[in-house]
Design an enzyme around this catalytic site. Sequence first.
Site, short mmCIF file in Angstrom:
data_model
loop_
_atom_site.label_atom_id
_atom_site.label_comp_id
_atom_site.label_asym_id
_atom_site.label_seq_id
_atom_site.Cartn_x
_atom_site.Cartn_y
_atom_site.Cartn_z
N LYS A 113 23.92 88.12 41.14
CA LYS A 113 23.49 86.87 41.79
C LYS A 113 22.11 86.52 41.26
O LYS A 113 21.36 87.39 40.82
CB LYS A 113 23.41 87.05 43.30
CG LYS A 113 23.57 85.75 44.05
CD LYS A 113 25.01 85.30 44.12
CE LYS A 113 25.16 83.98 44.82
NZ LYS A 113 26.57 83.67 45.06
P1 NAD Z 1 26.32 73.01 48.56
O1 NAD Z 1 24.90 73.02 48.18
O2 NAD Z 1 27.30 72.20 47.79
O3 NAD Z 1 26.47 72.53 50.11
C1 NAD Z 1 25.81 73.15 51.15
C2 NAD Z 1 26.01 72.35 52.43
O4 NAD Z 1 25.41 73.05 53.53
C3 NAD Z 1 25.36 70.97 52.41
O5 NAD Z 1 26.15 70.07 53.16
C4 NAD Z 1 24.02 71.21 53.11
O6 NAD Z 1 23.49 70.02 53.69
C5 NAD Z 1 24.45 72.19 54.17
N1 NAD Z 1 23.36 73.04 54.67
C6 NAD Z 1 22.35 73.62 53.98
N2 NAD Z 1 21.57 74.33 54.79
C7 NAD Z 1 22.11 74.21 56.03
C8 NAD Z 1 21.75 74.70 57.31
N3 NAD Z 1 20.66 75.47 57.47
N4 NAD Z 1 22.55 74.38 58.36
C9 NAD Z 1 23.63 73.61 58.18
N5 NAD Z 1 24.02 73.11 57.01
C10 NAD Z 1 23.26 73.40 55.95
O7 NAD Z 1 26.74 74.55 48.62
P2 NAD Z 1 28.20 75.17 48.47
O8 NAD Z 1 28.43 75.45 47.05
O9 NAD Z 1 29.17 74.37 49.27
O10 NAD Z 1 27.96 76.59 49.17
C11 NAD Z 1 28.01 76.73 50.59
C12 NAD Z 1 28.13 78.21 50.93
O11 NAD Z 1 29.32 78.72 50.32
C13 NAD Z 1 26.98 79.08 50.42
O12 NAD Z 1 26.75 80.11 51.36
C14 NAD Z 1 27.55 79.67 49.14
O13 NAD Z 1 26.95 80.92 48.82
C15 NAD Z 1 29.00 79.84 49.53
N6 NAD Z 1 29.92 79.90 48.38
C16 NAD Z 1 29.99 78.86 47.49
C17 NAD Z 1 30.88 78.95 46.44
C18 NAD Z 1 31.05 77.82 45.45
O14 NAD Z 1 31.96 77.92 44.60
N7 NAD Z 1 30.30 76.76 45.53
C19 NAD Z 1 31.67 80.08 46.27
C20 NAD Z 1 31.58 81.11 47.20
C21 NAD Z 1 30.70 81.00 48.26
#
Ligand code: NAD
Length: 423
Positions: A113
């Site tokens: 990471k």
């Molecule tokens: P992203 O940046 O596209 O979206 C994040 C969302 O969460 C946004 O809507 C943002 O406004 C909201 N957010 C941020 N901080 C917040 C808070 N404190 N309270 C409430 N909402 C909040 O990110 P993503 O890629 O969708 O990732 C989201 C989660 O999923 C992360 O924990 C990431 O590690 C995990 N994840 C993502 C992927 C991927 O392929 N993108 C894969 C596995 C896990």
Amino acid sequence: MSAKTLVMTPREDPWEMALRQFNIAADYLPLKRGIREFLAYPKRELTVNFPVKMDDGSVRIFTGYRVHHSTVLGPTKGGIRYHPDVTLNEVRALAMWMSWKCAVVGLPYGGAKGGVVVNPKELSRDELEHLTRRYTTEIILLIGPDLDIPAPDLGTDEQVMAWMMDTYSMTQGKSVPGVVTGKPLIVGGSAGRREATGRGLVYTLYQAAHRLGQELRGRKVVVQGFGNVGSVAARLLWRDDAVIAGISDVKGGIWNPHGIDIRQLEAHIAEAGGVGGFPGADPVSNAELLETACDILIPAAVGGQIREDNADRIKATIVAEGANGPTTPEADVILRDRGVTVIPDIVANAGGVVVSYFEWVQGLQYYFWRESEIVSRLQEVMTRAFNRVWALGAKEGTDLRTAALMEGIRRVAEGFRVRGLYP
Ligand code: NAD
């Protein structure tokens, strides 16, 4: 850093959380002491402090990290996070979870990471590009198509991956598409990558509902975080006639027990920039949203959301973890005792790394598959992983998180055993 001291002082530090989860699962496994300790440590960690020229001509120093947790099963794989709260301990935890995640779904990768302490929304596009290119250069000795392959995560996207791929390629004198995944299609991205995590999560939800004798149609769903993961999961479930009753982003949430029209919400976000102010839904805080009356809760934002102090007020009967580390070990116990089924992050959100793996394989072969092929292979991998974890949980009498971690840890330990100890 001592694995033991960290385990003995439980706080909501992600690394301590990851170690406590590791220890709970490892206790079920016949691991030799040396192997167990080896698995509890990250293999290598790099901290970089680097300058970026800002639009006003000033220079700002940023801090970034890249951690490789394990290289036992193959090159390392893991996202890059741009967020003001990034810490080395968070990156360590996320790298460790990536090791178990890749192992549990059967990918030939170790976990990694990376992250930069920055709010990307406060940077201009030029500043973001400069930061990304300099950070890539700073960590370049750790990344490569057969060494360590970054991908998007919180705060990073396809464009950031394109800049990373270009920066790496410039140092090699040729295009190296396999150095990152989650790239735009035109430079070697994969069909279906953007939707992969949300789609994979929905596949695991279908399996869980099936095992519990439930249907998803008509079920009330709450989604925290409407980014890549949350928005795709919400859209797919809405299309399948689930009732999307609550949604939030970083600024707060909206609630309508009769259901939110996702297409209208997306149009609203395109204008307003967030879910707030969506007509036909009531405003609600992020904390309240988690506790609203719903059947399925999808935390898809940040870690540490379901804790000892709110777990007994969660009404959902299924929690599907889109985010990494949204539930603390204390909350896990409370939810399990209350009969809530938690589909753990390392299974529920593994769809992203599965299609990242497909993208990497396609890039190495310069041969690209149709989206329908990717979607059906993703479904197959997610369903198989979920069912294996479900069966192990039933056999050992554990919750799904412990079962998933057991399976992931067991595989890495087995890889270590057959490779043997060098020298
Ligand atoms: P992203 O940046 O596209 O979206 C994040 C969302 O969460 C946004 O809507 C943002 O406004 C909201 N957010 C941020 N901080 C917040 C808070 N404190 N309270 C409430 N909402 C909040 O990110 P993503 O890629 O969708 O990732 C989201 C989660 O999923 C992360 O924990 C990431 O590690 C995990 N994840 C993502 C992927 C991927 O392929 N993108 C894969 C596995 C896990």
